[in-house]
Design a protein around this motif. Structure first.
Motif, PDB file in Angstrom:
ATOM      1  N   SER A   1       0.828  -1.191   0.000  1.00 53.69           N
ATOM      2  CA  SER A   1       0.000   0.000   0.000  1.00 53.69           C
ATOM      3  C   SER A   1       0.872   1.254   0.000  1.00 53.69           C
ATOM      4  O   SER A   1       2.086   1.188   0.128  1.00 53.69           O
ATOM      5  CB  SER A   1      -0.914   0.003   1.222  1.00 53.69           C
ATOM      6  N   ILE A   2       0.187   2.358  -0.112  1.00 55.64           N
ATOM      7  CA  ILE A   2       0.822   3.659  -0.025  1.00 55.64           C
ATOM      8  C   ILE A   2       0.384   4.246   1.308  1.00 55.64           C
ATOM      9  O   ILE A   2      -0.798   4.195   1.656  1.00 55.64           O
ATOM     10  CB  ILE A   2       0.362   4.566  -1.179  1.00 55.64           C
ATOM     11  N   VAL A   3       1.320   4.783   2.063  1.00 51.73           N
ATOM     12  CA  VAL A   3       0.990   5.407   3.338  1.00 51.73           C
ATOM     13  C   VAL A   3       1.227   6.901   3.207  1.00 51.73           C
ATOM     14  O   VAL A   3       2.243   7.339   2.682  1.00 51.73           O
ATOM     15  CB  VAL A   3       1.830   4.823   4.492  1.00 51.73           C
ATOM     16  N   LEU A   4       0.263   7.671   3.690  1.00 47.66           N
ATOM     17  CA  LEU A   4       0.355   9.126   3.692  1.00 47.66           C
ATOM     18  C   LEU A   4       0.419   9.600   5.135  1.00 47.66           C
ATOM     19  O   LEU A   4      -0.479   9.314   5.930  1.00 47.66           O
ATOM     20  CB  LEU A   4      -0.864   9.746   3.004  1.00 47.66           C
ATOM     21  N   LEU A   5       1.477  10.310   5.473  1.00 46.06           N
ATOM     22  CA  LEU A   5       1.603  10.947   6.778  1.00 46.06           C
ATOM     23  C   LEU A   5       1.182  12.393   6.602  1.00 46.06           C
ATOM     24  O   LEU A   5       1.927  13.216   6.070  1.00 46.06           O
ATOM     25  CB  LEU A   5       3.044  10.875   7.290  1.00 46.06           C
ATOM     26  N   SER A   6      -0.054  12.685   7.000  1.00 46.27           N
ATOM     27  CA  SER A   6      -0.596  14.027   6.806  1.00 46.27           C
ATOM     28  C   SER A   6      -1.869  14.195   7.608  1.00 46.27           C
ATOM     29  O   SER A   6      -2.558  13.220   7.895  1.00 46.27           O
ATOM     30  CB  SER A   6      -0.913  14.262   5.326  1.00 46.27           C
ATOM     31  N   ARG A   7      -2.188  15.445   7.911  1.00 45.31           N
ATOM     32  CA  ARG A   7      -3.467  15.787   8.529  1.00 45.31           C
ATOM     33  C   ARG A   7      -4.301  16.640   7.572  1.00 45.31           C
ATOM     34  O   ARG A   7      -5.316  17.178   7.952  1.00 45.31           O
ATOM     35  CB  ARG A   7      -3.228  16.543   9.830  1.00 45.31           C
TER      36      ARG A   7
ATOM     37  N   CYS B   1       4.236  -1.315   3.401  1.00 48.46           N
ATOM     38  CA  CYS B   1       4.286  -0.071   2.643  1.00 48.46           C
ATOM     39  C   CYS B   1       5.411  -0.078   1.611  1.00 48.46           C
ATOM     40  O   CYS B   1       6.537  -0.425   1.922  1.00 48.46           O
ATOM     41  CB  CYS B   1       4.485   1.088   3.610  1.00 48.46           C
ATOM     42  N   ARG B   2       5.046   0.298   0.416  1.00 51.25           N
ATOM     43  CA  ARG B   2       6.035   0.417  -0.652  1.00 51.25           C
ATOM     44  C   ARG B   2       6.416   1.877  -0.888  1.00 51.25           C
ATOM     45  O   ARG B   2       7.539   2.192  -1.230  1.00 51.25           O
ATOM     46  CB  ARG B   2       5.444  -0.177  -1.920  1.00 51.25           C
ATOM     47  N   VAL B   3       5.428   2.756  -0.710  1.00 50.55           N
ATOM     48  CA  VAL B   3       5.635   4.189  -0.912  1.00 50.55           C
ATOM     49  C   VAL B   3       5.075   4.940   0.291  1.00 50.55           C
ATOM     50  O   VAL B   3       3.942   4.710   0.690  1.00 50.55           O
ATOM     51  CB  VAL B   3       4.932   4.688  -2.199  1.00 50.55           C
ATOM     52  N   MET B   4       5.874   5.837   0.846  1.00 48.02           N
ATOM     53  CA  MET B   4       5.451   6.684   1.950  1.00 48.02           C
ATOM     54  C   MET B   4       5.452   8.122   1.455  1.00 48.02           C
ATOM     55  O   MET B   4       6.446   8.592   0.900  1.00 48.02           O
ATOM     56  CB  MET B   4       6.430   6.548   3.110  1.00 48.02           C
ATOM     57  N   VAL B   5       4.322   8.810   1.625  1.00 48.36           N
ATOM     58  CA  VAL B   5       4.209  10.221   1.255  1.00 48.36           C
ATOM     59  C   VAL B   5       4.146  11.007   2.560  1.00 48.36           C
ATOM     60  O   VAL B   5       3.305  10.718   3.420  1.00 48.36           O
ATOM     61  CB  VAL B   5       2.950  10.479   0.398  1.00 48.36           C
ATOM     62  N   VAL B   6       5.044  11.980   2.716  1.00 46.03           N
ATOM     63  CA  VAL B   6       5.188  12.687   3.985  1.00 46.03           C
ATOM     64  C   VAL B   6       4.924  14.176   3.806  1.00 46.03           C
ATOM     65  O   VAL B   6       5.572  14.837   2.991  1.00 46.03           O
ATOM     66  CB  VAL B   6       6.611  12.479   4.559  1.00 46.03           C
ATOM     67  N   ASP B   7       4.003  14.684   4.605  1.00 46.87           N
ATOM     68  CA  ASP B   7       3.716  16.111   4.679  1.00 46.87           C
ATOM     69  C   ASP B   7       4.729  16.725   5.641  1.00 46.87           C
ATOM     70  O   ASP B   7       4.714  16.433   6.837  1.00 46.87           O
ATOM     71  CB  ASP B   7       2.290  16.309   5.191  1.00 46.87           C
ATOM     72  N   LEU B   8       5.593  17.558   5.125  1.00 47.00           N
ATOM     73  CA  LEU B   8       6.641  18.155   5.945  1.00 47.00           C
ATOM     74  C   LEU B   8       6.108  19.188   6.939  1.00 47.00           C
ATOM     75  O   LEU B   8       6.852  19.668   7.791  1.00 47.00           O
ATOM     76  CB  LEU B   8       7.707  18.786   5.052  1.00 47.00           C
ATOM     77  N   GLU B   9       4.827  19.502   6.861  1.00 42.38           N
ATOM     78  CA  GLU B   9       4.212  20.461   7.767  1.00 42.38           C
ATOM     79  C   GLU B   9       3.669  19.815   9.042  1.00 42.38           C
ATOM     80  O   GLU B   9       3.094  20.506   9.882  1.00 42.38           O
ATOM     81  CB  GLU B   9       3.077  21.214   7.053  1.00 42.38           C
ATOM     82  N   ILE B  10       3.854  18.518   9.220  1.00 43.63           N
ATOM     83  CA  ILE B  10       3.423  17.852  10.449  1.00 43.63           C
ATOM     84  C   ILE B  10       4.208  18.475  11.616  1.00 43.63           C
ATOM     85  O   ILE B  10       5.440  18.491  11.572  1.00 43.63           O
ATOM     86  CB  ILE B  10       3.688  16.327  10.377  1.00 43.63           C
ATOM     87  N   PRO B  11       3.509  18.984  12.626  1.00 40.22           N
ATOM     88  CA  PRO B  11       4.210  19.620  13.752  1.00 40.22           C
ATOM     89  C   PRO B  11       5.198  18.675  14.437  1.00 40.22           C
ATOM     90  O   PRO B  11       4.879  17.512  14.708  1.00 40.22           O
ATOM     91  CB  PRO B  11       3.080  19.999  14.719  1.00 40.22           C
TER      92      PRO B  11
END
Length: 115
Positions: A2-8, A43-53
């Protein structure tokens, strides 16, 4: 896999969920960097929001790469005006660093290039 997104960011989450479906993948959205490390196994792809506090992108990338037996690809994004965060993500070893606008407009092609 799957793809995991770290974001709010709900708008981006919705956009990436649609893009993931179009490339025959599932998207798992996680709101904290602590929970991300538990998701690395599938997880094969991780997408990261750099704005996570409080996010330490260098530490996160090191931990992701160390825990991923098959090699995880990390895509990081932030608003284009956050040049210091974008530069830190490149230095940390992210496989792709883009602006938020780029990921919003080209989500499907970006994900497809990593699968």
């Amino acid at each position: 896999m799957s793809i995991v997104l770290l974001s709010r960011d709900l708008m981006l989450s919705s956009k990436l969920e649609g893009a993931a479906r179009r490339v025959d993948q599932t998207l798992k959205v996680i709101g904290t960097d602590e929970a991300v490390l538990e998701s690395v196994a599938d997880c094969r792809v991780m997408v990261v929001d750099l704005e996570i506090p409080g996010l330490d992108i260098d530490e996160l990338v090191q931990n992701l790469k160390a825990r991923s037996p098959e090699g995880i690809q990390v895509i990081a994004y932030a608003p284009h005006v956050r040049t210091e965060k974008l530069a830190a993500a490149k230095e940390a070893g992210c496989d792709l660093v883009v602006s938020r606008g780029q990921i919003m407009s080209d989500a499907e092609s970006i994900l497809r290039s990593f699968l």
